[in-house]
Design a protein around this motif. Sequence first.
Motif, PDB file in Angstrom:
ATOM      1  N   UNK A  83      18.956 -62.600 -38.986  1.00 22.57           N
ATOM      2  CA  UNK A  83      19.808 -62.927 -40.133  1.00 22.57           C
ATOM      3  C   UNK A  83      19.385 -64.232 -40.795  1.00 22.57           C
ATOM      4  N   UNK A  84      18.586 -65.054 -40.114  1.00 21.57           N
ATOM      5  CA  UNK A  84      18.128 -66.323 -40.685  1.00 21.57           C
ATOM      6  C   UNK A  84      16.857 -66.172 -41.514  1.00 21.57           C
ATOM      7  N   UNK A  85      16.218 -65.003 -41.488  1.00 23.94           N
ATOM      8  CA  UNK A  85      14.931 -64.839 -42.171  1.00 23.94           C
ATOM      9  C   UNK A  85      14.991 -65.199 -43.661  1.00 23.94           C
ATOM     10  N   UNK A  86      16.036 -64.834 -44.412  1.00 22.73           N
ATOM     11  CA  UNK A  86      16.067 -65.237 -45.827  1.00 22.73           C
ATOM     12  C   UNK A  86      15.997 -66.748 -46.035  1.00 22.73           C
ATOM     13  N   UNK A  87      16.458 -67.510 -45.056  1.00 20.34           N
ATOM     14  CA  UNK A  87      16.361 -68.969 -45.158  1.00 20.34           C
ATOM     15  C   UNK A  87      15.076 -69.527 -44.589  1.00 20.34           C
ATOM     16  N   UNK A  88      14.399 -68.756 -43.747  1.00 17.67           N
ATOM     17  CA  UNK A  88      13.144 -69.211 -43.134  1.00 17.67           C
ATOM     18  C   UNK A  88      11.988 -69.106 -44.110  1.00 17.67           C
ATOM     19  N   UNK A 145       8.197 -62.432 -49.114  1.00 18.64           N
ATOM     20  CA  UNK A 145       7.893 -62.882 -50.480  1.00 18.64           C
ATOM     21  C   UNK A 145       6.403 -63.187 -50.579  1.00 18.64           C
ATOM     22  N   UNK A 146       6.034 -64.397 -50.977  1.00 22.18           N
ATOM     23  CA  UNK A 146       4.612 -64.713 -51.160  1.00 22.18           C
ATOM     24  C   UNK A 146       3.848 -64.787 -49.847  1.00 22.18           C
ATOM     25  N   UNK A 147       4.562 -64.785 -48.735  1.00 22.04           N
ATOM     26  CA  UNK A 147       3.903 -64.826 -47.428  1.00 22.04           C
ATOM     27  C   UNK A 147       3.396 -63.461 -47.001  1.00 22.04           C
ATOM     28  N   UNK A 201       7.112 -61.568 -39.690  1.00 20.84           N
ATOM     29  CA  UNK A 201       8.305 -62.103 -39.022  1.00 20.84           C
ATOM     30  C   UNK A 201       8.061 -63.568 -38.657  1.00 20.84           C
ATOM     31  N   UNK A 202       9.151 -64.315 -38.446  1.00 21.18           N
ATOM     32  CA  UNK A 202       8.995 -65.758 -38.268  1.00 21.18           C
ATOM     33  C   UNK A 202       8.480 -66.144 -36.889  1.00 21.18           C
ATOM     34  N   UNK A 203       7.831 -67.307 -36.861  1.00 19.66           N
ATOM     35  CA  UNK A 203       7.492 -67.925 -35.585  1.00 19.66           C
ATOM     36  C   UNK A 203       8.738 -68.459 -34.914  1.00 19.66           C
ATOM     37  N   UNK A 204       8.582 -68.838 -33.663  1.00 17.71           N
ATOM     38  CA  UNK A 204       9.718 -69.246 -32.834  1.00 17.71           C
ATOM     39  C   UNK A 204      10.341 -70.549 -33.324  1.00 17.71           C
ATOM     40  N   UNK A 208      15.222 -73.833 -39.435  1.00 17.77           N
ATOM     41  CA  UNK A 208      15.948 -73.310 -40.590  1.00 17.77           C
ATOM     42  C   UNK A 208      17.450 -73.284 -40.325  1.00 17.77           C
ATOM     43  N   UNK A 209      17.835 -72.845 -39.147  1.00 22.48           N
ATOM     44  CA  UNK A 209      19.265 -72.747 -38.813  1.00 22.48           C
ATOM     45  C   UNK A 209      19.886 -74.134 -38.714  1.00 22.48           C
ATOM     46  N   UNK A 210      19.189 -75.052 -38.041  1.00 19.79           N
ATOM     47  CA  UNK A 210      19.739 -76.399 -37.873  1.00 19.79           C
ATOM     48  C   UNK A 210      19.855 -77.129 -39.200  1.00 19.79           C
ATOM     49  N   UNK A 211      18.818 -77.062 -40.043  1.00 20.17           N
ATOM     50  CA  UNK A 211      18.894 -77.741 -41.328  1.00 20.17           C
ATOM     51  C   UNK A 211      19.988 -77.153 -42.210  1.00 20.17           C
ATOM     52  N   UNK A 212      20.162 -75.841 -42.149  1.00 16.92           N
ATOM     53  CA  UNK A 212      21.170 -75.187 -42.973  1.00 16.92           C
ATOM     54  C   UNK A 212      22.581 -75.600 -42.567  1.00 16.92           C
TER      55      UNK A 212
END
Length: 409
Positions: A131-136, A215-217, A221-224, A230-234
């Motif tokens: 669920x955090x991928x859109x912010x990652x 997107x441009x990437x 899927x995200x790295x660990x 991303x979650x902490x900053x958000x």
Amino acid sequence: MHAWPASEVPALPGKGRDLRIHDTATGGRITLDPGPVARIYVCGITPYDATHMGHAATYNAFDLVQRVWLDTKRQVHYVQNVTDVDDPLLERAVRDGQDWTELAERETALFREDMTALRMLPPRHYIGAVEAIPGIVPLVERLRDAGAAYDLDGDIYFSVDADPHFGEVSGLDADAMRLLSAERGGDPDRPGKKNPLDPMLWMAARPGEPSWDGASLGDGRPGWHIECVAIALDHLGMGFDIQGGGSDLAFPHHEMGASHAQALTGEHPFAQAYVHAGMVGLDGEKMSKSRGNLVFVSALRRDGVDPAAIRLALLSRHYRSDWEWTDQVLADAVERLARWRAAVSRPDGPSADALVEEVREALADDLDSPAALAAVDRWAALQGAEGGTDEGAPGLVSRTVDALLGVAL
């Protein structure tokens, strides 16, 4: 993603102490003085085999942190993630012939049940990697566009040289880092990397594995490490009070996460303190999924062990210690729970005012739970030997043990 229900925390007379805690980055104790809202991020499980006693010991430590802060009349903003897509999870699903999403959901549900039984206070935000991928994705794009990340055959890597503070969390030299990177999910020997220690931010889609629109990437899927950043900053922002987890997360996970965040924001530090719990062993080895030497909270519960006794077993060892789980550790906890419950069941007893302050002081001193247990032991022994005339004492002891140690008598 929802967390688990919170047990009520009794209010105690007076006010608790500010927390003095060991900071891995400085190698010594620091006194934390959060504002009205204390902020903590604790790295969560990868849900393919939950919850063993190593997990329970780690989350117990940071539950104590919450309780100490609540006793100072602060609010606590606690965030925890769930790494619900990662190589170990996918590998376990393939091995067992299961759908990886069903495996993750089942083990996360079991983890919630165990945390509820152990009376761990839940996070305010409980966030899965998926669920955090859109912010990652935007964070990885920002790092790449700033020159702090680069493409290698479609995978995006973070350049550790982009952060002048890299290495300050763990304090390890490059050789030690390289060894640990290879042991703990990194790929230091991959050809083409600018630095062997550079961690992956975004993994390009692999055949037969889940992927998402980056997107441009490109799909992947995200790295660990970027997941937790991303979650902490958000939810917490930079400079929050404690980044917590097991001692095996100091490097690479917390080191890399700090560098990601610092390169993104230009601010330092990511967290005021990096706090790490020791490892729990069984039969002479660290308890881990890869070794298969696990004692599960759920199995003990099925065998009829009182969760309060499991919690007392965890509290009997200092959170930073490496220690061995044995049948005797649990037996001692069961016996201690019985003694304490017998002591508070009487209609009156010795004054407990001093006990409250002893427990507060012990926990404020780097979460010294063994000293806190010893203080309650002394009161229970005095109750057994002499009794007392204070009608409010047993109730005050019960509330103190509940509020500060999370044990219901």
